[in-house]
Design a protein around this motif. Structure first.
Motif, PDB file in Angstrom:
ATOM      1  N   HIS A  68       2.195 -27.956  11.075  1.00 38.55           N
ATOM      2  CA  HIS A  68       1.762 -28.298   9.726  1.00 38.55           C
ATOM      3  C   HIS A  68       1.453 -27.019   8.967  1.00 38.55           C
ATOM      4  N   PHE A  69       1.695 -27.022   7.653  1.00 33.40           N
ATOM      5  CA  PHE A  69       1.598 -25.771   6.898  1.00 33.40           C
ATOM      6  C   PHE A  69       0.176 -25.224   6.790  1.00 33.40           C
ATOM      7  N   VAL A  70      -0.831 -26.080   6.992  1.00 34.35           N
ATOM      8  CA  VAL A  70      -2.215 -25.576   6.931  1.00 34.35           C
ATOM      9  C   VAL A  70      -2.841 -25.485   8.314  1.00 34.35           C
ATOM     10  N   THR A  71      -2.826 -26.633   9.050  1.00 33.56           N
ATOM     11  CA  THR A  71      -3.607 -26.673  10.287  1.00 33.56           C
ATOM     12  C   THR A  71      -3.106 -25.715  11.359  1.00 33.56           C
ATOM     13  N   MET A 137      -6.824 -24.468   2.400  1.00 30.93           N
ATOM     14  CA  MET A 137      -7.368 -24.452   3.769  1.00 30.93           C
ATOM     15  C   MET A 137      -8.711 -25.176   3.834  1.00 30.93           C
ATOM     16  N   ILE A 138      -9.602 -24.896   2.884  1.00 28.81           N
ATOM     17  CA  ILE A 138     -10.922 -25.545   2.971  1.00 28.81           C
ATOM     18  C   ILE A 138     -10.831 -27.036   2.689  1.00 28.81           C
ATOM     19  N   ASP A 139      -9.784 -27.432   1.994  1.00 33.14           N
ATOM     20  CA  ASP A 139      -9.620 -28.849   1.668  1.00 33.14           C
ATOM     21  C   ASP A 139      -9.129 -29.649   2.867  1.00 33.14           C
ATOM     22  N   THR A 140      -8.778 -28.956   3.944  1.00 33.09           N
ATOM     23  CA  THR A 140      -8.210 -29.627   5.120  1.00 33.09           C
ATOM     24  C   THR A 140      -9.189 -29.543   6.293  1.00 33.09           C
ATOM     25  N   LEU A 141     -10.483 -29.360   5.987  1.00 39.50           N
ATOM     26  CA  LEU A 141     -11.507 -29.172   7.018  1.00 39.50           C
ATOM     27  C   LEU A 141     -12.801 -29.866   6.641  1.00 39.50           C
TER      28      LEU A 141
END
Length: 342
Positions: A68-71, A137-141
């Motif tokens: 996945h592009f972020v995780t 990044m912070i939006d996926t945590l």
């Protein structure tokens, strides 16, 4: 002589079925250990070959080595617990089970640098590498440590900067930061979003890009788009700030989107990655449709600053469709190149 209207993709290409389940985001790997390492490299070779055969000018790894592009980037960092999961709203659109920030975030070792070196060995073409931007990044945590989106974003920006410098040293020509969150959190974009992005590119000599899209063609995104009305003016919020930033290239979605083309005026002076391929449909554009989108964009950006591209990543698409779309992008750009040459 530098080629005019150099084509590229915004990011991912579909993975071969022997590596991961096709047409699925976050698809688990079908191989493990050494076979997985080799399988990822083979998939990268294939993705590169398909781009070269389609005549794509600025090539990438097609994100073959990441789930996945972020995780995938976050998995390699300290301070994030992937066992401890919480459900959060992603970009105000859909719920996802995400890892938790439990301590100070840090990067102990390079994440994509070996993959980038491998890609560099395979081709003499200019290469582009995508990283997630700090705000996305912070939006996926779920943050249980800093308790501040801004603080966490600054920490991620520092980490991204370390990675970006090593990618540049590995021979990457363009480093692209993916910031779909810029289309949602406008106050934060202007308060600290663009500033953290500039921290991430600090000291880089290579070209830098920011990719702001309306997402993959997944249901949550297509449903959200239906609520945006007949004109999508989200870029209006972030473009003035980006125009003043040190980012070299700004990407936007233009094919089958409701983004008014004249918004490109707001980033006058920047290079513009124009999305001329819709990634939310299996219909393959014709070369003429692509050329038409590029011609419209040329009313607002000089030809030497126009980079034809896809709207977003193509990971969820069937491979034959993605391949067809790459060829259409190349052919459409070539039509306009010929027109400009006259």
């Amino acid at each position: 002589m530098k080629k005019i209207l150099p084509t590229s993709t915004a990011g991912s290409l579909p993975k071969p079925a022997w590596l991961a389940e096709p047409e699925v985001l976050w698809s688990p790997w079908k191989l493990q250990d050494d076979a997985l390492i080799e399988g990822k490299q083979d998939a990268l070779r294939v993705a590169l070959q398909e781009q070269l055969q389609a005549g794509i000018d600025i090539v990438s790894d097609g994100e073959q080595t990441r789930q996945h592009f972020v995780t995938t980037f976050i998995e390699h960092l300290e301070g994030v617990d992937f066992e401890k999961r919480e459900t959060v709203r992603i970009r105000n659109r859909y719920d996802a089970s995400v890892p938790t920030v439990v301590g100070a975030v840090a990067r102990q070792k390079p994440v994509f640098v070996e993959d980038a070196k491998f890609l560099r060995q395979q081709t003499t073409q200019p290469i582009k590498w995508a990283l997630p931007g700090p705000m996305t990044m912070i939006d996926t945590l779920y943050d249980n440590h800093y308790k501040s989106r801004e603080k966490l974003a600054w920490e991620f920006a520092k980490i991204l900067n370390q990675e970006a410098k090593e990618l540049e040293a590995a021979g990457v020509d363009i480093i692209q930061f993916d910031e779909p969150a810029f289309n949602v959190f406008f106050d934060e974009v202007n308060d600290w979003g663009v500033a953290t992005l500039e921290r991430a590119i600090e000291g880089l000599q290579c070209e830098t890009a920011v990719h702001i899209c309306y997402g993959y063609g997944i249901k949550a995104n297509t449903d959200w788009k239906k609520t945006l009305g007949s004109q999508w003016r989200q870029y209006e919020e972030s473009f003035p700030k980006l125009q003043q930033s040190t980012i070299d290239i700004v990407s936007l979605e233009c094919q089958n989107s409701h983004v008014p083309m004249d918004l490109i005026e707001l980033i006058r002076g920047k290079k513009v990655m124009v999305g001329a391929i819709d990634v939310a449909t299996n219909t393959i554009e014709t070369a003429d449709e692509v050329a038409n989108t590029l011609r419209k964009a040329l009313q607002f950006v000089d030809a030497d600053k126009l980079y034809p591209s896809t709207n977003c990543g193509m990971a969820p698409l069937p491979r034959a469709v993605a391949r067809g779309k790459l060829h259409a992008l190349s052919a459409g750009a070539e039509i306009v190149r010929q027109e400009l040459a006259r």
